[in-house]
Design an enzyme around this catalytic site. Structure first.
Site, PDB file in Angstrom:
ATOM      1  N   ASP A 268      -4.780  -2.026  -8.987  1.00 15.77           N
ATOM      2  CA  ASP A 268      -3.438  -1.551  -8.648  1.00 15.77           C
ATOM      3  C   ASP A 268      -3.435  -0.936  -7.247  1.00 15.77           C
ATOM      4  OD1 ASP A 268      -0.898  -0.574  -8.797  1.00 15.77           O
ATOM      5  OD2 ASP A 268      -1.178   0.501 -10.676  1.00 15.77           O
ATOM      6  N   GLY A 307       4.377  -7.374  -6.204  1.00 14.61           N
ATOM      7  CA  GLY A 307       5.041  -8.539  -5.616  1.00 14.61           C
ATOM      8  C   GLY A 307       5.313  -8.400  -4.124  1.00 14.61           C
ATOM      9  N   ASP A 328       7.590  -1.704 -11.446  1.00 14.83           N
ATOM     10  CA  ASP A 328       7.322  -1.455 -12.866  1.00 14.83           C
ATOM     11  C   ASP A 328       8.537  -1.728 -13.761  1.00 14.83           C
ATOM     12  OD1 ASP A 328       4.996  -0.602 -11.801  1.00 14.83           O
ATOM     13  OD2 ASP A 328       5.012   1.374 -12.735  1.00 14.83           O
TER      14      ASP A 328
END
Ligand code: GLA
Length: 507
Positions: A268, A307, A328
């Site tokens: 992440d 993205g 999210d």
């Protein structure tokens, strides 16, 4: 009398301390699930204006628009969000020598209320300069790890449990995955998201915090159930929740995960923005992709960078088995439908066996949507060939929610070996038709109604690019045959609902 004078004296003094200048350093260190973290605010007050900076897991950041109104304060921090400015507003209140500062949360998860102490009243020195960001050269493509020939299926802790994930929860979830029948339906990965990490030992090895006493033993337990274990990290110094990231420890962490017998890594971006020029993002992800391959253990590699910076275009070349396509998801219709319908257009060309677009994890069963909406969520994700990572509490799932997550006909669409993601083939206001070609000449078609009342939705032959002759129609939620497909198939679809059909070439 003496007592009354004393009372008068203290009550006169109280407002004095109360109104003392907030100038100086305010600090707190707190235990975030086993990791000690520090946040400091350095302030200079001039009238009702506040200037200064904050130090947190995001590093030093200048505060802007700082205001003091009575005992209340507010300021803004502007962060660079991949070339775009993102403003975060902070509010607080000063009570004597304590500042109660509300930290921003993530989507629906509110941040903590920090109690900072006034540790110095001196006017702060100038903010230390931020270190220069690292630019990495373009990386060589990372060969495929051969995993995820169909989209990964499993469960992830974040949507329901956020920082409440523990070893016990992971074991109980694995038990429930087996006993509920979800394992039989194809769900395999049990994934720990953020907040398992502690710091590093003297050799730089990542440590687990008190919630995860023995990761290898946990992996053994998960494997004994015939399931696989997933873990989470960030290429930055800190994860999104402020825990230890993999920055400058990529190979070492990949080896640690392999040593624990981990099967899946969600990686992440988070604080990587503070250390890397974001144009280096593909190279940063390639670094961990190569490290996972070199670890010698097959570890599914799931990229999470929301993205941005065209992740779908390079996700596969850095060794990614999936990449997030959006920010999210939240457990509500607005979030799910916007992500699923509006933000996945034109991404189908990047998906295929081994590498998938990821519109984020499922919210099915978390309570913020109706069962009709959850069927839409499940249908759309399956048409999109998305990873199916349940995000609900499997230990207390209702039969109705189980039936949505475990619908084998719908899962078979998601897992179709051809690996072709659906496209939107027709749109008429709130009514949309999405279709994906399946192996053996079949076709999956979703008739969706995003509107407020029941409406008739039609899938027309001319929109479906069908190549064969006749087709039979099967309704995958009603579990019913609907006869032969002629020029079109129409159905009354409830508000926010779907009719999902499979067209099979007639024998
Ligand atoms: C980001 C990710 C989420 C979750 C959290 C954890 O917001 O997008 O899916 O992993 O971080 O901190």
């Amino acid at each position: 009398m003496k007592f009354l004078l004393g009372l008068l004296f203290t009550s006169l003094l109280a407002p004095l301390t109360f109104c003392a200048s907030p100038t100086g350093k305010w600090s707190v260190s707190f235990n975030a699930d086993g990791t000690v973290r520090e946040t400091s605010v350095f302030l200079k007050q001039e009238g009702d204006l506040l200037t200064g900076y904050m130090l947190s897991h995001n590093g030093y950041e200048p505060i802007r628009d700082g205001k003091l109104t009575g005992d209340s304060l507010s300021f803004t921090i502007i962060r660079d969000n991949f070339g775009e400015e993102r403003k975060t507003n902070y509010t607080g209140r000063i009570e004597n020598d304590t500042m109660l500062l509300q930290m921003p949360g993530w989507e629906d998860h509110p941040g903590p209320l920090l109690h900072l102490k006034h540790v110095s009243t001196e006017t702060p020195a100038a903010m230390p300069e931020a270190p220069k960001k690292i630019s990495l050269p373009e990386a060589a493509p990372v060969p495929s790890n051969g995993l995820a020939k169909t989209p990964p299926m499993g469960w992830n802790s974040w949507n329901k449990f956020a920082n409440k994930v523990t070893d016990k929860l992971i074991r109980e979830t694995a038990d429930a995955m087996v006993s509920s029948g979800l394992k039989d339906a194809g769900y395999t990965y049990v994934n720990i998201d953020d907040t398992w990490e502690a710091g590093r030992d003297a050799q730089g090895n990542i440590q687990t915090n008190s919630k995860f006493p023995d990761m290898k033993a946990l992996a053994d337990y998960i494997h004994s159930k015939g399931l696989k274990l997933g873990i989470y990290s960030s290429p930055g110094p800190k994860t999104c929740a402020g825990f230890e990231g993999s920055f400058q420890h990529e190979e070492q962490d990949a080896k640690t995960y392999a040593g624990w017998d981990v099967d899946y890594l969600k990686y992440d971006w988070c604080s990587a923005s503070q250390v890397y020029d974001y144009h280096s993002m593909p190279a940063v992800y390639a670094k961990m992709g190569a490290a996972l391959l070199a670890s010698g253990r097959p570890i599914l590699y799931s990229l999470c960078q929301y993205g941005v910076f065209h992740g779908a275009q390079w996700g596969a070349s850095v060794g990614g088995n999936s990449w997030r396509t959006t920010g999210d998801i939240s457990d509500n219709w607005k979030s799910m439908s916007h992500i699923g319908f509006d933000l996945q257009l034109d991404l189908d060309r990047y998906a295929g066996p081994g590498h998938w677009n990821d519109p984020d994890m499922l919210e099915v069963g978390n309570g913020g949507m109706t069962e009709t909406e959850y069927r839409t969520h499940m249908s759309l994700w399956s048409l999109l060939a998305a990873p199916l990572l349940a995000g609900n509490d499997l230990r207390s799932m209702t039969p109705a929610i189980f039936a949505i997550l475990a619908n084998k006909d719908v899962i078979a669409i998601d897992q179709d070996p051809l690996g072709k993601q659906a496209t939107r083939v027709a749109k008429d206001g709130d009514l949309e038709v999405w279709a994906r070609p399946l192996a053996n000449g079949a076709e999956a078609v979703g008739l969706f109604n995003r509107g407020a009342s029941t409406a008739k939705v039609s899938a027309k032959k001319s929109d479906l690019r069908l190549t064969g002759g006749g087709y039979s129609v099967r309704d995958l939620w009603a579990h019913a045959e609907r006869g032969e497909f002629s020029d079109q198939f129409s159905a009354d679809v409830p508000s926010h609902g779907v009719v999902l059909i499979k067209l099979e070439p007639s024998k």
